[in-house]
Scaffold this motif. Structure first.
Motif, mmCIF file in Angstrom:
data_model
loop_
_atom_site.group_PDB
_atom_site.id
_atom_site.type_symbol
_atom_site.label_atom_id
_atom_site.label_comp_id
_atom_site.label_asym_id
_atom_site.label_seq_id
_atom_site.Cartn_x
_atom_site.Cartn_y
_atom_site.Cartn_z
ATOM 1 N N LYS A 171 0.823 -1.218 0.000
ATOM 2 C CA LYS A 171 0.000 0.000 0.000
ATOM 3 C C LYS A 171 0.851 1.260 0.000
ATOM 4 N N ILE A 172 1.837 1.274 0.865
ATOM 5 C CA ILE A 172 2.698 2.466 0.975
ATOM 6 C C ILE A 172 3.582 2.594 -0.262
ATOM 7 N N ASN A 173 4.114 1.452 -0.714
ATOM 8 C CA ASN A 173 4.922 1.415 -1.937
ATOM 9 C C ASN A 173 5.963 2.529 -1.956
ATOM 10 N N SER A 174 6.702 2.653 -0.867
ATOM 11 C CA SER A 174 7.707 3.692 -0.739
ATOM 12 C C SER A 174 8.779 3.545 -1.814
ATOM 13 N N SER A 216 9.189 -2.941 -1.606
ATOM 14 C CA SER A 216 8.093 -3.487 -2.407
ATOM 15 C C SER A 216 8.563 -4.219 -3.668
ATOM 16 N N PRO A 217 9.668 -3.805 -4.343
ATOM 17 C CA PRO A 217 10.107 -4.583 -5.516
ATOM 18 C C PRO A 217 10.443 -6.030 -5.172
ATOM 19 N N LEU A 218 10.971 -6.259 -3.969
ATOM 20 C CA LEU A 218 11.342 -7.612 -3.568
ATOM 21 C C LEU A 218 10.110 -8.482 -3.338
ATOM 22 N N LEU A 219 9.003 -7.871 -2.941
ATOM 23 C CA LEU A 219 7.779 -8.602 -2.620
ATOM 24 C C LEU A 219 6.721 -8.493 -3.710
ATOM 25 N N ALA A 220 7.129 -8.037 -4.898
ATOM 26 C CA ALA A 220 6.163 -7.806 -5.979
ATOM 27 C C ALA A 220 5.475 -9.084 -6.426
ATOM 28 N N VAL A 221 6.060 -10.233 -6.123
ATOM 29 C CA VAL A 221 5.473 -11.506 -6.538
ATOM 30 C C VAL A 221 4.209 -11.856 -5.745
ATOM 31 N N ILE A 222 4.004 -11.196 -4.602
ATOM 32 C CA ILE A 222 2.842 -11.500 -3.758
ATOM 33 C C ILE A 222 1.573 -10.940 -4.407
#
Length: 518
Positions: A126-129, A134-140
């Motif tokens: 949500k925050i996507n700072s 977030s790039p590391l967890l983009a697969v979720i």
């Protein structure tokens, strides 16, 4: 992970350790309870795990926060920490389920629940700072809290997902203490890790005390630790020489590291093969000086890595000719194969075919720290051979500001280190050259993304070697970055400190709890 950060690789069991005989032994008792002081030049960008993806921040996170999984010293396989167990459900590698421990407590006194875990991952997205993980967890795709279970539904197959959970990106926060759509402000944290953050002074110090309520993979109760943050390598060295810190880790000046003697009875030294790489990252956005691939190829043709390693770093680093460093599956020498020697004539021809006017003028930014300035000066001299390029250097003393600037595309090029979040070649691929990469170079290529997705489907990581070599060939062709060197991890301490060899390895965990008095 953006360096300022260092780890070793899957061969981390093969440590190269030198020092006074017997120092590997842990103390037989803990009669001495004085805090151990640790000095570093790493920077904490944010105390909130949703707001930082760099070495200094994640080093602290591994002590004050807890993730579902973690890494034990010398192992590349993640093990349960906040979780009792975790596994993929089904053969597709798209659903991953963890059973949360039921005896976990935040430093706020609240019980840790599956809802807190879901909240922690949801808020990163949500925050996507721009500076966050977030790039590391983009697969979720989505996270589900189901009774004691936390279920991750992935967009695509990803055999490396358990390792990603074990990083700072997987830090669990108290949903009652952290806003769901904004970063938490202030100088405190609410976590369930092995340590409590008692006081924090930005850019100066962090005082940590063992968490008596911690439950998880760490079985050793650590001593109190005071981390001192220094703006310059020379300041860290002076504090070390004066005895103001008992342990120094990242980054002592190269001249000091080169002269360290294992025969000195007053100190202990840990030197491990490193997976820190340093790259010259290039802004490939349309309209920028380095937007054309042939211009970037010309720049790559002018770089002399051995000279850089010898003169600036005095042999404490090794020249790197690939995206993926030595010791990792798929490592190659793609940049050496493509650009085997410094060739001004070839560079001139590439620029002529690109139809650009020479000298090509561009800005090159670097963090003002240690040898970075000397490195930038030498890169400038190398790139300006034959009057083909004109480089304007920009020295930044504020690391968070520099991160924001390169995320916004302010610089045409910038140097930065990269340290594996976990010991797998995937971590040198998606975050560095995948679409939406954390380097914010503007680089995106469908064939690169496809190769990355293909490698992520194999649990047997040895099967990815050919794909990763093909990926590196493509990167050497497109040149969104230029690899410069691969470093080693140096930790030095006073002879009275034990546990030095366990402090840092290729898994991204900074094990302050392993330090003790002899």
């Amino acid at each position: 992970m953006r360096s300022i950060r260092m780890r070793i690789l899957a061969v981390c069991a093969a440590l190269v350790v030198v020092g006074v005989g017997g120092w590997q032994l842990l103390p037989s008792d803990q009669q001495k309870k004085d805090p151990i002081t640790v000095g570093t030049t790493d920077v904490i960008t944010s105390l909130d795990p949703a707001g930082a993806y760099d070495a200094g921040s994640w080093a602290l996170y591994s002590n004050v926060y807890q993730s579902l999984l973690t890494f034990r010293p010398g192992s590349a396989e993640p093990v349960p920490d906040a979780a009792r167990s975790c596994k993929f459900t089904g053969p597709e590698l798209t659903t991953y389920q963890c059973v949360l421990r039921d005896d976990l407590t935040f430093s706020s006194g609240r019980k840790v629940t599956p809802a807190d875990v879901k909240f922690s991952f949801d808020r990163v997205a949500k925050i996507n700072s721009e500076l966050g993980p977030s790039p590391l967890l983009a697969v979720i795709g989505s996270v589900e809290a189901d009774g004691p279970n936390v279920v991750f539904h992935l967009k695509t197959k990803d055999a490396t997902f358990p390792s990603k959970l074990a990083t700072g990106a997987g830090a669990i926060v108290d949903s009652s203490a952290y806003p769901d759509k904004a970063l938490r402000k202030g100088n405190s944290v609410v976590g369930s890790g092995p340590y409590l953050l008692k006081t924090y002074k930005r850019g100066q110090s962090a005082v940590l005390e063992p968490n008596p309520h911690y439950r998880g993979a760490v079985t050793r109760r650590g001593l109190p630790v005071e981390v001192h943050y220094f703006a310059e390598s020379d300041q860290l060295n002076r504090a070390w020489q004066a005895g103001d810190v008992q342990v120094a880790h990242r980054e002592m000046p190269p001249a000091v590291l080169a002269k360290l003697s294992p025969g000195d009875p007053s100190i202990r030294i840990s030197e491990t093969p490193g997976a820190e790489t340093r790259n010259l990252n290039l802004n490939v956005r349309l309209g920028r000086p380095l937007a054309k691939a042939k211009v970037r190829e010309a720049a790559a043709t002018l770089i002399d890595r051995p000279a850089l390693a010898a003169s600036v770093y005095q042999g404490t680093v090794e020249p790197l000719f690939s995206l993926i460093p030595q010791g990792f599956t798929g490592h190659s020498t793609a940049f050496f194969d493509t650009y085997p020697k410094v060739d001004v004539a070839k560079a001139k021809g590439l620029l002529r075919s690109a139809g650009v006017q020479t000298p090509v003028k561009f800005t090159l930014a670097y963090r003002k720290l240690g040898a970075n300035g000397a490195e930038a000066e030498q890169l400038k001299a190398q790139l300006e051979r034959g009057d083909l390029f004109k480089v304007e250097l920009i020295a930044e003393s504020d690391w968070p500001k520099m991160q924001k600037n390169y995320a916004a595309g302010v610089y045409d090029a910038y140097t930065a280190g990269w340290i594996a979040d976990f010991p797998d070649p995937d971590n040198f691929s998606q975050p560095l050259v995948g679409t939406g990469n954390s380097l914010h170079t503007g680089y995106s290529d469908k064939s690169v993304d496809e190769i990355i997705r293909r490698t992520q489907q194999y649990s047997d990581r040895g099967r990815t070697a050919d794909d990763f070599k093909a990926l590196q060939d493509k990167v050497a062709e497109d040149v969104p970055l230029i690899p410069l060197w691969q470093g080693k991890d140096y930790v030095v301490s006073h002879r009275s400190v034990s546990g030095l060899q366990y402090l840092s390895d290729g898994t991204g965990v900074w094990r302050l709890w392993e330090l003790g008095w002899i």
